[in-house]
Design an enzyme around this catalytic site. Structure first.
Site, PDB file in Angstrom:
ATOM      1  N   GLY A   1       2.082  -7.471   8.232  1.00 29.73           N
ATOM      2  CA  GLY A   1       2.515  -7.823   6.893  1.00 29.73           C
ATOM      3  C   GLY A   1       3.875  -8.477   6.784  1.00 29.73           C
ATOM      4  O   GLY A   1       3.976  -9.668   6.463  1.00 29.73           O
TER       5      GLY A   1
ATOM      6  N   ILE B   1       0.835  -1.207   0.000  1.00 29.91           N
ATOM      7  CA  ILE B   1       0.000   0.000   0.000  1.00 29.91           C
ATOM      8  C   ILE B   1       0.872   1.260   0.000  1.00 29.91           C
ATOM      9  O   ILE B   1       0.430   2.336   0.397  1.00 29.91           O
ATOM     10  CB  ILE B   1      -0.999  -0.002   1.182  1.00 29.91           C
ATOM     11  CG1 ILE B   1      -0.280  -0.136   2.527  1.00 29.91           C
ATOM     12  CG2 ILE B   1      -2.013  -1.125   1.016  1.00 29.91           C
ATOM     13  CD1 ILE B   1      -1.232   0.006   3.732  1.00 29.91           C
ATOM     14  N   GLY B   2       2.108   1.092  -0.453  1.00 31.08           N
ATOM     15  CA  GLY B   2       3.028   2.221  -0.495  1.00 31.08           C
ATOM     16  C   GLY B   2       4.136   2.079   0.524  1.00 31.08           C
ATOM     17  O   GLY B   2       5.041   2.912   0.613  1.00 31.08           O
TER      18      GLY B   2
ATOM     19  N   ARG C   1      14.030  -7.603  13.850  1.00 27.08           N
ATOM     20  CA  ARG C   1      14.961  -7.503  12.740  1.00 27.08           C
ATOM     21  C   ARG C   1      14.352  -6.595  11.675  1.00 27.08           C
ATOM     22  O   ARG C   1      13.209  -6.805  11.258  1.00 27.08           O
ATOM     23  CB  ARG C   1      15.137  -8.913  12.191  1.00 27.08           C
ATOM     24  CG  ARG C   1      16.352  -9.110  11.371  1.00 27.08           C
ATOM     25  CD  ARG C   1      16.543 -10.619  11.255  1.00 27.08           C
ATOM     26  NE  ARG C   1      17.505 -10.934  10.228  1.00 27.08           N
ATOM     27  CZ  ARG C   1      17.417 -12.016   9.466  1.00 27.08           C
ATOM     28  NH1 ARG C   1      16.420 -12.866   9.629  1.00 27.08           N
ATOM     29  NH2 ARG C   1      18.335 -12.256   8.567  1.00 27.08           N
TER      30      ARG C   1
ATOM     31  N   GLY D   1       4.652  -0.711  10.896  1.00 27.15           N
ATOM     32  CA  GLY D   1       3.805   0.253  10.194  1.00 27.15           C
ATOM     33  C   GLY D   1       3.033   1.163  11.121  1.00 27.15           C
ATOM     34  O   GLY D   1       2.579   2.234  10.712  1.00 27.15           O
ATOM     35  N   GLU D   2       2.837   0.751  12.359  1.00 20.17           N
ATOM     36  CA  GLU D   2       1.966   1.523  13.237  1.00 20.17           C
ATOM     37  C   GLU D   2       2.651   2.086  14.466  1.00 20.17           C
ATOM     38  O   GLU D   2       2.226   3.106  15.014  1.00 20.17           O
ATOM     39  CB  GLU D   2       0.758   0.657  13.628  1.00 20.17           C
ATOM     40  CG  GLU D   2      -0.203   0.559  12.454  1.00 20.17           C
ATOM     41  CD  GLU D   2      -1.125  -0.637  12.507  1.00 20.17           C
ATOM     42  OE1 GLU D   2      -2.314  -0.437  12.726  1.00 20.17           O
ATOM     43  OE2 GLU D   2      -0.662  -1.782  12.314  1.00 20.17           O
TER      44      GLU D   2
HETATM   45 MO1  MOS Z   1      -3.961  -0.626   9.934  1.00 17.98          MO
HETATM   46  S1  MOS Z   1      -5.311   0.558  10.956  1.00 17.98           S
HETATM   47  O1  MOS Z   1      -3.939  -1.938  10.982  1.00 17.98           O
HETATM   48  O2  MOS Z   1      -4.615  -1.064   8.479  1.00 17.98           O
END
Ligand code: MOS
Length: 701
Positions: free
Chosen positions: A503, A460-461, A585, A661-662
């Protein structure tokens, strides 16, 4: 291009970068389709009620308009599993802005003009759209997202709190936030011989395929959903959205391909948003800041049709030690669009409250806020009693403090000056689950020695495609230019959505397993020579993941922020942000750093700018574009950096990867708010911290 050795830990630019910057990478609304028609969504102009009449006369008279799709003529959907996706099926209106019709035309312009001309009359009912801690509809949901217990308790919070030497009891508020990926939600759908093909801007096309299959009563194998390139999602494309459903309905109705691309304004509501929260934090400690009691009570909203229960207080269950503890979640159903996923759902707003409260406790105890956090570190998950796979929060705090120059910080608020500005610094901790999901992956080798790895991951980028390519090249032990990675197509082996920071760890595990199995078979069954027909293996990690031993699995981090507050205007500038993380990692340092910085910036944006304002007279968003809903831009942060400490973690999964990512957004807004307090002595407990919340309390010069 990619000759030579590549592998995990060696930075590499995105493989699809050239295609993106030259415009050849196609997004969902850009796929050519012969005879494509264009759809424009019409939104309800009332917050609650029922459509009593639709008059399409003027719309149909508009040149180029083909038809108007409404609940009266739209194809019937076969599944009511989600009220949100049960689109154009009933005259009922659940919130203002709900899609009530789709105008279909030969051109985008004609569809838009036709939509302006459509006349819809409603019978209205009174609506309720304001979340307060006194709302009569507050209730206790069965569970909170994705499947956490609603409430938890350990020890005796009331007694522990009452006996504590230092007590802090404060309420924090966050407004609604709107996901604004650069690419608004869009889809192109076509039916061919009973099969449905959809190009959708989605974080997970397997889930979209399965959902479309149920809605249109089709076997999954007759539906194909492609999400090859996606211009951001942040959660708003994590579960199947309205766009592929509407496009598929319209394509079936017209018997030709249909393209639906939402406008920026239409993204504000119908695709979800982060719920506003009201959070009460109670912390009880001894005079040295050792926590005895923690309680986090969170309130949020959902819609009348769907229960979406944000897990706002769950991070408080795992971040700090304390013998007496409690967390609760309450929800109320309002006549509003359904809230949905937004980067670090739960942990993001929850960390604003908890990490501001920790800062307030440090002030109350006369302690350094970094030391307060270190003092309350824990070896085991405080509620589950489980050991962590690895827990390097203290290392993040210490390394961040060292690099930021935290030592000898004068804790006195409101005393440092830089010209017309007051200067302050703030810190906050970060925690986010390091989850993995089972996935299927395929690896193939051709007689010419080239390899192809296939998995329905979604990029998603973030650079997911490139990360998996690095994992594959390492597992295959071949140069990168011999490996291609295929993602973003529901015809590929199924895998979990790009969400929840699952992911790279989950997909990577399956890719690694497939590649190693291919090598093994090649060596053991074919003597190292590729058969003339090539060789393909497909594996899955469903059992491996299910059989993982029980541990507390989390990534950690620490934010350090410097702010300058103009004493005349109240304007807040952020000259420095530093985030230090422990994320196992790191597969691709280049894109990992981008993800972390992106999260931190989104937290800064939340701290200072973003606010979804609902006009409760109409039950509608007042600000619904990027001119009025402000998002931090590059100019809003001057020096920003993210880095990581060594966090070897052999327990979390075979590759030792934790998603990242978060975690960058978790705690980021609190660090900014804490820095504003340190600069000014003003504690703002309701985001965003806009100048009007400071102005009448700033010193005069
Ligand atoms: Mo993110 S809010 O877990 O797609």
């Amino acid at each position: 291009m990619n000759t030579g050795t590549v592998g995990i830990g060696r930075g590499h630019p995105r493989l699809e970068g050239p295609a993106k910057v030259t415009g050849t990478a196609r997004y969902a609304a850009e796929y050519p389709a012969d005879g494509v028609a264009y759809a424009w969504a019409v939104q309800s102009s009332v917050a609650k009620g029922r459509i009593v009449r639709i008059d399409p006369t003027a719309t149909l008279a508009e040149p180029g308009v083909l038809d108007v799709l409404t609940y009266e003529n739209a194809p019937r959907l076969h599944s009511t599993e989600s009220a949100e996706l049960f689109l154009l099926q009933t005259p009922q209106v659940h919130y203002r802005g709900e899609f009530v019709a789709l105008v279909l035309a030969e051109s985008l312009e004609a569809a838009r003009e036709g939509a302006l001309l459509l006349r819809v009359d409603y019978d209205t009912e009174p609506h309720s759209s304001l979340l307060t801690e006194h709302h009569p509809g507050l209730y206790r949901p069965e569970k909170v997202n994705p499947s956490y217990p609603t409430d938890t308790a350990l020890g005796d919070f009331e007694a522990g709190y009452a006996a504590a030497e230092v007590q802090l009891d404060q309420t924090y508020r966050t407004p609604a936030y709107h996901n604004n990926p650069m690419e608004p939600h869009s889809a192109t759908a076509r039916w061919l011989d009973g099969r449905l093909l959809v190009h959708d801007s989605s974080q997970g096309s397997t889930l979209v395929r399965d959902t479309l299959g149920r809605l249109f009563n089709l076997p999954a194998e007759t539906v194909r959903v492609i999400s090859a390139h996606v211009g951001g999602g942040f959660g708003s494309k994590g579960s199947p959205r309205c766009t592929p459903v509407l496009a598929a309905m319209a394509a079936r109705h017209l018997g030709r391909p249909v393209r639906l691309a939402l406008t920026r304004q239409q993204v504000f509501g119908p695709i979800g948003y982060r719920t506003p929260t009201i959070q009460r934090l109670r912390l009880g400690s001894d005079a040295d800041g050792r926590l005895a009691a923690i309680c986090h009570d969170a309130i949020s909203q959902t819609s009348t049709g769907v229960e979406f229960a944000e897990q706002t207080a769950v991070l408080t269950r795992s971040l700090y030690a304390a013998p007496h503890r409690r967390t609760t979640h309450r929800l109320t159903r309002l006549d509003v669009p359904t809230p949905s996923w937004m980067r670090a759902p739960g942990e993001c707003p929850g960390s604003f409250a908890l990490e501001c409260a920790m800062d307030e406790l440090a002030v109350a105890c006369g302690m350094d806020p970094v030391e307060l956090r270190i003092r309350n570190d824990t070896d085991v998950d405080p509620e589950e009693g489980l050991p962590f796979t690895s827990r390097n929060l203290v290392a993040c705090l210490r390394e961040g403090a060292r690099r930021f120059g935290w030592a000898d910080r004068d804790p006195t608020p409101g005393v440092r000056r830089h010209g017309r500005c007051l200067v302050g610094t703030g810190v906050a901790s970060a925690i986010y689950p390091a989850r993995t999901a089972g996935a299927h992956a395929r690896a193939r080798v051709e007689p010419d020695g080239s390899y192809q790895v296939s998995i329905n991951a979604t990029d998603i980028g973030t650079g997911a495609r490139t990360a998996l390519w690095l994992v594959a090249a390492e597992a295959l032990a071949v140069p990168g230019d011999r490996v291609t990675v295929e993602v973003g197509d529901s015809d590929l082996p199924p895998a979990f959505v790009a969400g929840g920071s699952f992911g790279t760890a989950g997909w990577g595990w399956a890719v690694d397993k497939a590649c190693r199995e291919l090598r093994r078979q090649l060596a053991e069954r074919h003597g190292g020579t590729v058969p003339a027909a090539g060789l393909t293996v497909q594996v899955d990690t469903m059992t491996d993941v299910a059989e993982q031993p029980r541990y507390a699995r989390y990534a950690f981090g620490a934010h350090f922020v410097e702010v300058r507050v103009d004493v005349d205007s109240g304007e807040i500038r952020v000259p420095r942000m530093l985030g230090i993380f422990a994320t196992g990692r790191v597969v691709n340092p280049a894109t990992a750093r981008s993800q972390l910085i992106g999260g931190m910036t989104m937290g800064l944006s939340m701290a200072l700018h973003e606010e979804g304002a609902l006009d409760h007279r109409f039950g509608d968003w007042v600000n619904r574009d990027l001119a009025t809903y402000h998002i931090a831009s590059c100019a809003d942060v001057e020096q920003i950096d993210a880095d990581w400490v060594d966090d070897p973690d052999e327990r979390v999964n075979p590759l030792g990867i934790k998603g990242l990512g978060e975690i960058g957004i978790v705690g980021s807004a609190a660090a900014v708010a804490n820095a504003v307090y340190h600069a000014t002595g003003i504690r703002v407990r309701e985001l965003p911290i806009q100048p009007d919340k400071l102005l009448d309390r700033l010193p005069t010069t």
